[in-house]
Scaffold this motif. Structure first.
Motif, mmCIF file in Angstrom:
data_model
loop_
_atom_site.group_PDB
_atom_site.id
_atom_site.type_symbol
_atom_site.label_atom_id
_atom_site.label_comp_id
_atom_site.label_asym_id
_atom_site.label_seq_id
_atom_site.Cartn_x
_atom_site.Cartn_y
_atom_site.Cartn_z
ATOM 1 N N THR A 110 0.836 -1.192 0.000
ATOM 2 C CA THR A 110 0.000 0.000 0.000
ATOM 3 C C THR A 110 0.874 1.246 0.000
ATOM 4 O O THR A 110 1.902 1.299 0.637
ATOM 5 C CB THR A 110 -0.904 0.024 1.248
ATOM 6 O OG1 THR A 110 -0.084 -0.012 2.387
ATOM 7 C CG2 THR A 110 -1.891 -1.127 1.229
ATOM 8 N N ARG A 159 -11.742 10.958 3.668
ATOM 9 C CA ARG A 159 -11.579 9.564 3.251
ATOM 10 C C ARG A 159 -10.367 9.399 2.334
ATOM 11 O O ARG A 159 -9.595 8.453 2.477
ATOM 12 C CB ARG A 159 -12.847 9.089 2.543
ATOM 13 C CG ARG A 159 -12.752 7.663 2.041
ATOM 14 C CD ARG A 159 -13.989 7.248 1.330
ATOM 15 N NE ARG A 159 -15.059 7.059 2.302
ATOM 16 C CZ ARG A 159 -16.156 6.361 2.057
ATOM 17 N NH1 ARG A 159 -16.342 5.812 0.891
ATOM 18 N NH2 ARG A 159 -17.068 6.223 2.972
ATOM 19 N N ASP A 160 -10.194 10.326 1.396
ATOM 20 C CA ASP A 160 -9.059 10.244 0.472
ATOM 21 C C ASP A 160 -7.727 10.442 1.195
ATOM 22 O O ASP A 160 -6.748 9.755 0.911
ATOM 23 C CB ASP A 160 -9.195 11.281 -0.645
ATOM 24 C CG ASP A 160 -10.357 10.982 -1.581
ATOM 25 O OD1 ASP A 160 -10.824 9.815 -1.597
ATOM 26 O OD2 ASP A 160 -10.795 11.908 -2.284
ATOM 27 N N ARG A 208 -6.961 7.332 3.189
ATOM 28 C CA ARG A 208 -6.541 6.270 2.270
ATOM 29 C C ARG A 208 -5.100 6.476 1.836
ATOM 30 O O ARG A 208 -4.292 5.549 1.838
ATOM 31 C CB ARG A 208 -7.458 6.234 1.047
ATOM 32 C CG ARG A 208 -7.113 5.155 0.052
ATOM 33 C CD ARG A 208 -8.081 5.121 -1.132
ATOM 34 N NE ARG A 208 -8.487 6.421 -1.633
ATOM 35 C CZ ARG A 208 -7.777 7.143 -2.501
ATOM 36 N NH1 ARG A 208 -6.633 6.703 -2.948
ATOM 37 N NH2 ARG A 208 -8.217 8.315 -2.907
ATOM 38 N N SER A 253 -8.636 1.322 2.367
ATOM 39 C CA SER A 253 -9.683 1.682 1.404
ATOM 40 C C SER A 253 -10.913 2.251 2.117
ATOM 41 O O SER A 253 -11.114 2.028 3.320
ATOM 42 C CB SER A 253 -10.089 0.457 0.592
ATOM 43 O OG SER A 253 -10.812 -0.452 1.402
#
Length: 109
Positions: free
Chosen positions: A1, A74-75, A78, A84
């Motif tokens: 990730t 959220r972005d 992430r 996610s």
């Protein structure tokens, strides 16, 4: 990730709308975020992963309020820890259904 380096968040906060009154609070939040990122490569239980993701989300929300951090929470989460949006929703569902005895909010790392 792939994870968003902490210096990009720091830079955004420094160049954002932060005021001197918020500097201490912002520094503490960035320090907490640095600890989470420093421990990113350690083997963790699912519980630890969930706590880190939820704590990171809270830190990002506070940075948005205090420092004018731009972008969707959220972005940013992430990009910061590589979780996610779907996984975050699962974490929120688990957190909602926990009994009060099991859920202890974490103040500091």
């Amino acid at each position: 990730t792939c994870a968003l380096p902490i210096y990009l968040i720091e830079e955004n906060c420094i160049n954002g709308s932060a005021t001197r009154e918020n500097d201490d609070a912002i520094s503490k939040l960035l320090e907490r975020l640095s600890v989470i990122q420093a421990n990113r490569f350690r083997d963790k239980s699912d519980w630890e992963k969930m706590r880190e993701a939820l704590d990171t989300e809270e830190i990002i929300k506070e940075l948005k309020n205090l420092a004018g951090l731009k972008g969707k929470t959220r972005d940013i989460v992430r990009e910061t820890i590589g979780v996610s949006g779907t996984q975050m929703e699962r974490y929120h569902a688990v957190q909602k259904r926990l009994s009060a005895e099991l859920y202890i909010p974490r103040c500091f790392y």
